[in-house]
Write an enzyme that holds these catalytic residues in place. Sequence first.
Site, mmCIF file in Angstrom:
data_model
loop_
_atom_site.group_PDB
_atom_site.id
_atom_site.type_symbol
_atom_site.label_atom_id
_atom_site.label_comp_id
_atom_site.label_asym_id
_atom_site.label_seq_id
_atom_site.Cartn_x
_atom_site.Cartn_y
_atom_site.Cartn_z
ATOM 1 C CB THR A 37 -0.860 0.029 1.279
ATOM 2 O OG1 THR A 37 0.009 0.240 2.411
ATOM 3 C CG2 THR A 37 -1.648 -1.262 1.458
ATOM 4 C CG LEU A 82 4.675 -6.881 12.158
ATOM 5 C CD1 LEU A 82 5.651 -7.804 11.464
ATOM 6 C CD2 LEU A 82 5.434 -5.743 12.830
ATOM 7 C CB ALA A 84 -2.093 -2.918 10.588
ATOM 8 C CB THR A 131 -1.186 -0.305 18.952
ATOM 9 O OG1 THR A 131 -1.038 0.994 19.502
ATOM 10 C CG2 THR A 131 -2.674 -0.520 18.673
ATOM 11 C CG ASP A 132 0.552 2.411 23.360
ATOM 12 O OD1 ASP A 132 0.073 2.674 22.243
ATOM 13 O OD2 ASP A 132 1.398 3.144 23.919
ATOM 14 C CD GLU A 133 -2.775 4.888 18.995
ATOM 15 O OE1 GLU A 133 -3.917 5.057 18.538
ATOM 16 O OE2 GLU A 133 -1.769 5.471 18.569
ATOM 17 C CE1 TYR A 156 -3.494 1.204 13.950
ATOM 18 C CE2 TYR A 156 -3.243 2.521 15.946
ATOM 19 C CZ TYR A 156 -2.795 1.510 15.104
ATOM 20 O OH TYR A 156 -1.657 0.809 15.428
ATOM 21 C CB ALA A 158 -12.250 0.933 17.416
ATOM 22 C CB SER A 159 -9.673 -1.357 13.270
ATOM 23 O OG SER A 159 -8.402 -0.741 13.226
ATOM 24 C CE LYS A 160 -2.937 -3.326 15.419
ATOM 25 N NZ LYS A 160 -2.206 -4.189 14.432
ATOM 26 C CG ASN A 255 2.657 15.194 20.951
ATOM 27 O OD1 ASN A 255 3.294 14.151 21.102
ATOM 28 N ND2 ASN A 255 1.349 15.201 20.759
ATOM 29 C CE1 TYR A 347 11.277 -6.779 -5.128
ATOM 30 C CE2 TYR A 347 11.414 -9.169 -5.287
ATOM 31 C CZ TYR A 347 11.702 -7.999 -4.625
ATOM 32 O OH TYR A 347 12.417 -8.031 -3.461
HETATM 33 P P1 NAD Z 1 3.140 0.728 8.382
HETATM 34 O O1 NAD Z 1 1.893 1.466 8.009
HETATM 35 O O2 NAD Z 1 4.451 1.392 8.224
HETATM 36 O O3 NAD Z 1 3.215 -0.651 7.552
HETATM 37 C C1 NAD Z 1 2.109 -1.456 7.339
HETATM 38 C C2 NAD Z 1 2.458 -2.456 6.240
HETATM 39 O O4 NAD Z 1 1.322 -3.320 6.023
HETATM 40 C C3 NAD Z 1 2.775 -1.800 4.894
HETATM 41 O O5 NAD Z 1 3.947 -2.368 4.351
HETATM 42 C C4 NAD Z 1 1.559 -2.143 4.043
HETATM 43 O O6 NAD Z 1 1.861 -2.240 2.656
HETATM 44 C C5 NAD Z 1 1.127 -3.476 4.628
HETATM 45 N N1 NAD Z 1 -0.293 -3.762 4.378
HETATM 46 C C6 NAD Z 1 -1.339 -2.920 4.582
HETATM 47 N N2 NAD Z 1 -2.500 -3.530 4.203
HETATM 48 C C7 NAD Z 1 -2.172 -4.789 3.802
HETATM 49 C C8 NAD Z 1 -2.922 -5.893 3.322
HETATM 50 N N3 NAD Z 1 -4.279 -5.806 3.187
HETATM 51 N N4 NAD Z 1 -2.280 -7.029 3.009
HETATM 52 C C9 NAD Z 1 -0.912 -7.120 3.154
HETATM 53 N N5 NAD Z 1 -0.152 -6.093 3.575
HETATM 54 C C10 NAD Z 1 -0.776 -4.940 3.908
HETATM 55 O O7 NAD Z 1 2.899 0.246 9.879
HETATM 56 P P2 NAD Z 1 3.922 0.131 11.097
HETATM 57 O O8 NAD Z 1 4.004 1.452 11.765
HETATM 58 O O9 NAD Z 1 5.141 -0.543 10.643
HETATM 59 O O10 NAD Z 1 3.090 -0.841 12.056
HETATM 60 C C11 NAD Z 1 3.178 -2.252 11.896
HETATM 61 C C12 NAD Z 1 2.273 -2.925 12.923
HETATM 62 O O11 NAD Z 1 2.680 -2.537 14.235
HETATM 63 C C13 NAD Z 1 0.807 -2.525 12.811
HETATM 64 O O12 NAD Z 1 0.023 -3.654 13.079
HETATM 65 C C14 NAD Z 1 0.623 -1.462 13.889
HETATM 66 O O13 NAD Z 1 -0.707 -1.465 14.373
HETATM 67 C C15 NAD Z 1 1.589 -1.966 14.947
HETATM 68 N N6 NAD Z 1 2.171 -0.933 15.835
HETATM 69 C C16 NAD Z 1 2.758 0.184 15.314
HETATM 70 C C17 NAD Z 1 3.357 1.110 16.173
HETATM 71 C C18 NAD Z 1 4.050 2.341 15.645
HETATM 72 O O14 NAD Z 1 4.456 3.201 16.434
HETATM 73 N N7 NAD Z 1 4.235 2.504 14.348
HETATM 74 C C19 NAD Z 1 3.345 0.901 17.553
HETATM 75 C C20 NAD Z 1 2.708 -0.265 18.050
HETATM 76 C C21 NAD Z 1 2.145 -1.175 17.179
HETATM 77 O O1 DAU Z 2 1.039 4.187 20.423
HETATM 78 C C1 DAU Z 2 1.294 3.362 19.329
HETATM 79 C C2 DAU Z 2 0.775 4.034 18.061
HETATM 80 O O2 DAU Z 2 1.652 5.129 17.799
HETATM 81 C C3 DAU Z 2 0.708 3.092 16.884
HETATM 82 O O3 DAU Z 2 -0.230 2.072 17.151
HETATM 83 C C4 DAU Z 2 0.300 3.850 15.614
HETATM 84 O O4 DAU Z 2 0.335 2.977 14.506
HETATM 85 C C5 DAU Z 2 1.285 4.992 15.409
HETATM 86 O O5 DAU Z 2 0.878 5.753 14.291
HETATM 87 C C6 DAU Z 2 1.351 5.879 16.638
HETATM 88 O O6 DAU Z 2 0.123 6.618 16.829
HETATM 89 P P1 DAU Z 2 0.116 8.152 17.257
HETATM 90 O O7 DAU Z 2 -1.152 8.756 16.835
HETATM 91 O O8 DAU Z 2 0.517 8.300 18.675
HETATM 92 O O9 DAU Z 2 1.350 8.679 16.354
HETATM 93 P P2 DAU Z 2 1.530 10.000 15.435
HETATM 94 O O10 DAU Z 2 2.944 10.017 14.986
HETATM 95 O O11 DAU Z 2 0.469 10.127 14.418
HETATM 96 O O12 DAU Z 2 1.327 11.183 16.502
HETATM 97 C C7 DAU Z 2 2.122 11.264 17.672
HETATM 98 C C8 DAU Z 2 1.591 12.435 18.507
HETATM 99 O O13 DAU Z 2 1.870 13.667 17.800
HETATM 100 C C9 DAU Z 2 0.084 12.405 18.712
HETATM 101 O O14 DAU Z 2 -0.217 12.920 19.994
HETATM 102 C C10 DAU Z 2 -0.440 13.361 17.633
HETATM 103 C C11 DAU Z 2 0.674 14.372 17.493
HETATM 104 N N1 DAU Z 2 0.854 14.975 16.155
HETATM 105 C C12 DAU Z 2 0.936 14.124 15.088
HETATM 106 C C13 DAU Z 2 1.120 14.605 13.820
HETATM 107 C C14 DAU Z 2 1.209 13.678 12.621
HETATM 108 C C15 DAU Z 2 0.987 16.338 15.996
HETATM 109 O O15 DAU Z 2 0.939 17.109 16.981
HETATM 110 N N2 DAU Z 2 1.186 16.828 14.734
HETATM 111 C C16 DAU Z 2 1.237 16.028 13.629
HETATM 112 O O16 DAU Z 2 1.408 16.569 12.495
#
Ligand code: NAD
Ligand code: DAU
Length: 350
Positions: A37, A82, A84, A131-133, A156, A158-160, A255, A347
């Site tokens: 994606t 992973l 999502a 996620t902790d969310e 988000y 709620a879906s997790k 933040n 590929y």
């Molecule tokens: P990301 O958005 O960077 O990557 C998600 C990946 O999933 C992408 O490579 C995308 O192409 C793939 N994908 C999406 N839909 C798909 C589908 N239908 N089939 C196959 N592949 C698909 O996400 P991330 O930040 O690396 O998070 C990875 C996982 O960790 C998620 O489940 C997220 O909820 C969880 N998580 C993320 C964080 C964070 O801070 N980023 C923290 C805690 C948990």
């Molecule tokens: O806690 C784990 C989660 O952390 C993961 O499950 C999610 O996939 C990941 O996206 C992340 O969620 P957050 O919403 O916490 O992350 P984000 O980087 O979007 O935002 C971090 C904080 O910063 C949040 O309080 C919103 C704020 N923010 C975010 C953006 C993008 C801003 O103030 N300005 C911004 O432009």
Amino acid sequence: MKNILITGGAGFIGSHVIRNLVNKYPQYNIVNLDLLTYAGNLENIADIETKSNYTFVKGDICDKNFLTELFRKYDFYGIIHLAAESHVDRSISDPMSFIRTNIIGTITLLNAAKTAWKENYNEHRFYHISTDEVYGTLGSEGYFTENTSYSPRSPYSASKASSDHLVRAYYHTYGFPIVISNCSNNYGPNQFPEKLLPLIINNIKCNKPLPVYGKGENIRDWLYVEDHAHAIDLIFHKGKNGETYNIGGSNEWTNIKLVNKLCEIMDVKLNREKGTSAKLITYVKDRAGHDLRYAIDSSKLQNDLGWTPLVSFDEGLEKTVNWYLENEKWLQNVLSGDYEKYYQNQYLKR
Ligand code: NAD
Ligand code: DAU
């Protein structure tokens, strides 16, 4: 060789998980299933794509027939799931894609594994990354433990939460072999620039406004992505069947304090006068339903499995900022969608 399926391995965290596993376990054949994606980018794992114990497969976790074939072909020992939709702001404007991937995708994957493993569940492992969310929001005190009640407040989360419930239900109902972890905010190289850290770093570099939601008082608990990848490795191999493990950095920042810290680091890196980047800070309309504070108690993972984060915040921020400054082309490709061309070249034309 054991076949291990990683879903979402072209994304931010998945790419670090794959790199660690491919390099550390030559006895595993790591299959990376990713739909590519907007968030999936094969450049994130270009350094390991020629390794003999690594295979990339493009596909959708919502596609039942595709998964059936994949499971027939590979006879997977284990799965680390992973894939999502991961960005809260996108879930507010387009909740349905989160329902599709995070809920329908997870149950479709569960069903494919359940069918393939029906003879011998206890020889397999389905590891769901969450996620902790899902726990909702904290006030100024307290921490999320594994026993905190679920209270998700964005489409988000709620879906997790829904996918976590389904994974746990398969354990209780069918004796299906699962383990779950719930992690706090990750940061590091290869994070898509819609998320706070890479967005702020890029905007400072480009002299663009730094959007801070509301008053910037919301708190997140930051963990370097490689520390998360090591926790995932540990839980996949040593975690107890049916258990949940919280993963966090014990590293809480408002933040606005974090954005100011990034401004200070970037002023030095870009040879700008002290205080220049902070002038770009712009308070904007708050995120709808913005959770105030996340903070994880990871003592179960530390005490039971011996995990501890290794990268300090100063070190992690230094590595992260350097990576974004040194990988201008990655950033431009991601922003322009040009990484699709990379996929075609690597590929489809082979
Ligand atoms: P990301 O958005 O960077 O990557 C998600 C990946 O999933 C992408 O490579 C995308 O192409 C793939 N994908 C999406 N839909 C798909 C589908 N239908 N089939 C196959 N592949 C698909 O996400 P991330 O930040 O690396 O998070 C990875 C996982 O960790 C998620 O489940 C997220 O909820 C969880 N998580 C993320 C964080 C964070 O801070 N980023 C923290 C805690 C948990
Ligand atoms: O806690 C784990 C989660 O952390 C993961 O499950 C999610 O996939 C990941 O996206 C992340 O969620 P957050 O919403 O916490 O992350 P984000 O980087 O979007 O935002 C971090 C904080 O910063 C949040 O309080 C919103 C704020 N923010 C975010 C953006 C993008 C801003 O103030 N300005 C911004 O432009």
